[in-house]
Write an enzyme that holds these catalytic residues in place. Structure first.
Site, PDB file in Angstrom:
ATOM      1  N   GLU A 145      -2.733  -1.109  10.068  1.00 31.93           N
ATOM      2  CA  GLU A 145      -1.992  -2.076   9.261  1.00 31.93           C
ATOM      3  C   GLU A 145      -0.580  -1.553   9.094  1.00 31.93           C
ATOM      4  O   GLU A 145      -0.317  -0.376   9.317  1.00 31.93           O
ATOM      5  CB  GLU A 145      -2.654  -2.268   7.884  1.00 31.93           C
ATOM      6  N   SER A 202      -1.399   3.382   2.890  1.00 34.77           N
ATOM      7  CA  SER A 202       0.016   3.528   3.199  1.00 34.77           C
ATOM      8  C   SER A 202       0.323   4.983   3.562  1.00 34.77           C
ATOM      9  O   SER A 202      -0.299   5.543   4.460  1.00 34.77           O
ATOM     10  CB  SER A 202       0.857   3.032   2.016  1.00 34.77           C
ATOM     11  N   HIS A 216      -0.975  -3.924   3.093  1.00 33.79           N
ATOM     12  CA  HIS A 216      -0.079  -4.089   1.941  1.00 33.79           C
ATOM     13  C   HIS A 216      -0.152  -5.526   1.436  1.00 33.79           C
ATOM     14  O   HIS A 216       0.830  -6.273   1.430  1.00 33.79           O
ATOM     15  CB  HIS A 216       1.347  -3.718   2.339  1.00 33.79           C
TER      16      HIS A 216
END
Length: 314
Positions: free
Chosen positions: A214, A104, A284
């Site tokens: 992602e 992230s 995630h």
């Protein structure tokens, strides 16, 4: 195999303290020595402490001599402190055996470190993942492979819809028959972070690489816009493969009228010569593999089976 794991918070403040404690206890139950940074639970606005507090936490993690430096969670906060990180100290720690792990917002740290020093890190879970009431078995097994030094690669099955898209591409008429990309640098992570780093000194210039991406909470049109940024900056043209991980937690709208993530993937495949793959179990989501960022890797695709192979990385 008992390892020293250092937990620190370089981005957003920990919101679920119960999950934080569960994660620490779970790692301890696996036999590890878990050291929690003094400011791991600090809070300043939405951040885990002010900028100086989080910088100090990063530098303590680098000085900890831990086997694993694991972030508590992602969120936001690293891009604003990138200019002040002591990259030489972090790279020295990585060379001495500390494996920095996260995802992230952590993508900003990983990309900056790779750009500044060439040091390798690992895209993988945060403490949040271990704090889930029932952590994912695959994630835990992959983390154990990292801890024990046994991991040599990962594999997954490409969705049928993606194979049809790839096979119909003007560039990759024979993609379904299988192919191999040898000795290419694996890099990437969160797409929003990658696009935000374009034009800064913190995005590595990787040529002939394997880029994995992602994101969470991003509508497909926003995903396409970020990919357009990378495309028009000339970054995607330099890659040999682009691998989509998991894009989750978004809602399509009535006015999309058929525009969806597969639309974006098909569009991208028409724009680049790189192989475009999907289905990588990373993002995630509970089920996530660990990936060596900055490591030379071989990608092998046989029909719908895809493998990333990197050998032992100590």
């Amino acid at each position: 195999m008992k390892k020293h794991i250092y937990i620190y918070s370089p981005s957003s403040a920990v919101r679920d303290k119960a999950a934080f404690k569960r994660g620490v206890k779970r790692l301890e139950a696996q036999g590890h020595e878990v050291e929690v940074d003094a400011d791991a639970l600090a809070q300043h606005q939405r951040f885990a402490g002010d900028d100086e507090t989080r910088l100090a936490a990063i530098h303590r993690a680098a000085a900890s001599a831990a086997d694993i430096a694991l972030i508590s969670r992602g969120g936001y906060g690293l891009t604003r402190i990138l200019p002040k990180i002591n990259y030489k100290a972090v790279a020295k720690a990585a060379a001495a055996g500390t494996r920095f792990v996260g995802l992230s917002d952590f993508t900003a740290f990983q990309m900056a470190l790779l750009a500044k020093t060439g040091a390798k890190t690992w895209a993988g879970p945060s403490l949040d993942d271990f704090g889930a009431k029932a952590p994912d078995d695959i994630m835990e097994a992959c983390f154990d492979d990292l801890v024990t030094g046994q991991g040599e690669g990962t594999g997954w099955q490409i969705p049928k819809s993606a194979m049809n898209l790839i096979a119909s591409s003007a560039h990759n008429k024979r993609a379904g028959a299988g192919f191999t990309v040898k000795d290419a640098v694996l890099w990437g992570g969160n797409l929003a972070i990658l696009s935000a780093l374009v034009g800064t000194p913190y995005l590595p210039a990787v040529k002939g690489g394997i880029l994995f991406i992602e994101d969470v909470g991003e509508h497909p049109y926003r995903v396409e816009r970020m990919l357009t940024q990378l495309l028009q900056a000339g970054i995607l043209a330099q890659q040999k493969a682009i691998i989509f991980g998991q894009f989750t937690n978004y809602k399509l709208a009535p006015n999309d009228k058929g525009f969806k993530l597969d639309t974006v993937i098909a569009w991208l495949q028409g724009q680049v010569k790189a192989r475009v793959l999907t289905g990588l179990p990373f993002g995630h989501v509970p089920t996530k593999v660990l990936l060596p960022v900055g490591c030379r890797t071989t990608l092998v695709v046989e029909d719908r089976d895809a493998f990333l192979l990197w050998g032992h990385q100590h």
